[in-house]
Design a protein around this motif. Sequence first.
Motif, mmCIF file in Angstrom:
data_model
loop_
_atom_site.group_PDB
_atom_site.id
_atom_site.type_symbol
_atom_site.label_atom_id
_atom_site.label_comp_id
_atom_site.label_asym_id
_atom_site.label_seq_id
_atom_site.Cartn_x
_atom_site.Cartn_y
_atom_site.Cartn_z
ATOM 1 N N GLY A 183 0.784 -1.234 0.000
ATOM 2 C CA GLY A 183 0.000 0.000 0.000
ATOM 3 C C GLY A 183 0.813 1.280 0.000
ATOM 4 O O GLY A 183 0.538 2.194 -0.797
ATOM 5 N N PRO A 184 1.820 1.433 0.880
ATOM 6 C CA PRO A 184 2.536 2.713 0.960
ATOM 7 C C PRO A 184 3.142 3.175 -0.355
ATOM 8 O O PRO A 184 2.944 4.323 -0.765
ATOM 9 N N SER A 185 3.886 2.322 -1.031
ATOM 10 C CA SER A 185 4.551 2.744 -2.267
ATOM 11 C C SER A 185 3.550 3.062 -3.370
ATOM 12 O O SER A 185 3.712 4.039 -4.106
ATOM 13 N N ILE A 186 2.498 2.243 -3.480
ATOM 14 C CA ILE A 186 1.494 2.484 -4.521
ATOM 15 C C ILE A 186 0.749 3.787 -4.270
ATOM 16 O O ILE A 186 0.609 4.638 -5.161
ATOM 17 N N MET A 187 0.275 3.982 -3.048
ATOM 18 C CA MET A 187 -0.546 5.152 -2.760
ATOM 19 C C MET A 187 0.263 6.444 -2.826
ATOM 20 O O MET A 187 -0.202 7.453 -3.370
ATOM 21 N N ILE A 188 1.476 6.428 -2.286
ATOM 22 C CA ILE A 188 2.270 7.653 -2.269
ATOM 23 C C ILE A 188 2.678 8.066 -3.676
ATOM 24 O O ILE A 188 2.591 9.243 -4.044
ATOM 25 N N SER A 189 3.117 7.112 -4.491
ATOM 26 C CA SER A 189 3.549 7.466 -5.844
ATOM 27 C C SER A 189 2.386 7.958 -6.700
ATOM 28 O O SER A 189 2.547 8.874 -7.511
ATOM 29 N N ARG A 190 1.206 7.379 -6.524
ATOM 30 C CA ARG A 190 0.063 7.797 -7.335
ATOM 31 C C ARG A 190 -0.591 9.066 -6.809
ATOM 32 O O ARG A 190 -1.173 9.830 -7.575
ATOM 33 N N GLU A 191 -0.505 9.311 -5.528
ATOM 34 C CA GLU A 191 -1.126 10.508 -4.968
ATOM 35 C C GLU A 191 -0.213 11.725 -5.044
ATOM 36 O O GLU A 191 -0.675 12.842 -5.287
ATOM 37 N N TYR A 192 1.096 11.506 -4.827
ATOM 38 C CA TYR A 192 2.010 12.638 -4.705
ATOM 39 C C TYR A 192 3.202 12.578 -5.648
ATOM 40 O O TYR A 192 4.036 13.488 -5.647
ATOM 41 N N GLY A 193 3.325 11.523 -6.451
ATOM 42 C CA GLY A 193 4.453 11.415 -7.357
ATOM 43 C C GLY A 193 5.685 10.821 -6.685
ATOM 44 O O GLY A 193 5.657 10.434 -5.524
ATOM 45 N N ARG A 194 6.795 10.776 -7.444
ATOM 46 C CA ARG A 194 8.003 10.115 -6.964
ATOM 47 C C ARG A 194 9.045 11.074 -6.399
ATOM 48 O O ARG A 194 10.162 10.666 -6.095
ATOM 49 N N ARG A 195 8.701 12.328 -6.254
ATOM 50 C CA ARG A 195 9.631 13.256 -5.614
ATOM 51 C C ARG A 195 9.732 12.920 -4.131
ATOM 52 O O ARG A 195 8.722 12.897 -3.410
ATOM 53 N N ASP A 196 10.935 12.602 -3.655
ATOM 54 C CA ASP A 196 11.172 12.215 -2.256
ATOM 55 C C ASP A 196 10.386 10.965 -1.863
ATOM 56 O O ASP A 196 10.029 10.787 -0.697
ATOM 57 N N VAL A 197 10.123 10.087 -2.846
ATOM 58 C CA VAL A 197 9.273 8.925 -2.571
ATOM 59 C C VAL A 197 9.905 7.999 -1.533
ATOM 60 O O VAL A 197 9.202 7.355 -0.748
ATOM 61 N N GLY A 198 11.245 7.917 -1.505
ATOM 62 C CA GLY A 198 11.896 7.062 -0.518
ATOM 63 C C GLY A 198 11.631 7.529 0.898
ATOM 64 O O GLY A 198 11.283 6.730 1.780
ATOM 65 N N LYS A 199 11.770 8.825 1.121
ATOM 66 C CA LYS A 199 11.530 9.376 2.452
ATOM 67 C C LYS A 199 10.056 9.250 2.844
ATOM 68 O O LYS A 199 9.729 8.859 3.974
ATOM 69 N N LEU A 200 9.167 9.555 1.912
ATOM 70 C CA LEU A 200 7.735 9.507 2.203
ATOM 71 C C LEU A 200 7.269 8.086 2.489
ATOM 72 O O LEU A 200 6.507 7.846 3.432
ATOM 73 N N THR A 201 7.741 7.144 1.673
ATOM 74 C CA THR A 201 7.385 5.742 1.902
ATOM 75 C C THR A 201 7.967 5.252 3.214
ATOM 76 O O THR A 201 7.324 4.493 3.954
ATOM 77 N N GLY A 202 9.188 5.680 3.520
ATOM 78 C CA GLY A 202 9.815 5.298 4.780
ATOM 79 C C GLY A 202 9.017 5.754 5.984
ATOM 80 O O GLY A 202 8.900 5.026 6.980
ATOM 81 N N ILE A 203 8.451 6.950 5.913
ATOM 82 C CA ILE A 203 7.628 7.460 7.016
ATOM 83 C C ILE A 203 6.379 6.612 7.182
ATOM 84 O O ILE A 203 5.994 6.238 8.300
ATOM 85 N N ALA A 204 5.733 6.271 6.052
ATOM 86 C CA ALA A 204 4.517 5.451 6.117
ATOM 87 C C ALA A 204 4.819 4.056 6.649
ATOM 88 O O ALA A 204 4.071 3.517 7.478
ATOM 89 N N VAL A 205 5.925 3.461 6.192
ATOM 90 C CA VAL A 205 6.295 2.119 6.656
ATOM 91 C C VAL A 205 6.670 2.157 8.138
ATOM 92 O O VAL A 205 6.345 1.230 8.898
ATOM 93 N N SER A 206 7.338 3.227 8.556
ATOM 94 C CA SER A 206 7.681 3.369 9.976
ATOM 95 C C SER A 206 6.431 3.485 10.841
ATOM 96 O O SER A 206 6.380 2.957 11.954
#
Length: 278
Positions: A183-206
């Motif tokens: 869920g985190p990688s799919i939702m973040i990339s489709r909602e907000y794009g791939r800018r800083d996607v590693g950091k954003l996904t990391g926050i969601a996974v954390s």
Amino acid sequence: MKLSILVAALPIPVIFFRTKPSEKGLLPLGAEMSDEEIAAAEKKSGHSLSEVNIAVGWKVLRKHAGFWLLVSGFLFVGVINGAVSVNMVSNMTSVNNNGTEVVTGGHSVVWAGHVMSLYMGVVLVAKVALGWIFDRFGITGGVLVGSCSCLLACIFLCFPTTSWEPILAAACFGVGTCTATIGPSIMISREYGRRDVGKLTGIAVSATALGGIIGAIVSGVAFDATLSFALTWIIGAVCSVLMAVSLIASYAMSGKLVARCVAEGAPRIDAEGNIIEE
């Protein structure tokens, strides 16, 4: 011993870890599709499969309530995972509480092991199937399938002494738990794009990991207080509803934020999240 393991293992990620597909001569997943192929896939699914192609990023999202609502949604997913994963077997068998055996489900450990094997088998299939559901029915469809599966699992777990409910709970949880991984990688990339996607996904996974800790602790406290897992599953059912509401609401709010960023002239990004100089 621990220091020697660290010294031996640390060079492996340092040597092989890469942050972008281009560093290994590869393209991001989906980048090889033409605009016509993407349009045809979107027409077939009835949902947009395109990721946001403007720079939103962490500097914007750290102040955006919708992003933190998304993080909260994955926190609830983690609470469910933490409560169910550590207690599913005990719910089907019994618990030794300060020297006193509390019979919860009354099934044998062998029978519970068979149910857990079923659960692991469902997880293997569900990881792929849930990704297909996100593609075919959109983010809302994927979230609803994941959250409803968690809700049903918690309901079935309330009947551990029966023969079929624990099996159905394992099957449903096998689907619902995959929301936390894909869920985190799919939702973040489709909602907000791939800018800083590693950091954003990391926050969601954390947040999911933190939820798992909370779920494990709360379930233990609830059992000690009631000598039953029923309260734990009720809490899990509530978290399933909150999970759905949070994630779907965050998706609705993301569209407004992206539109605002476009109006403000945010720069475009490529498939890896790099800003395109124009």
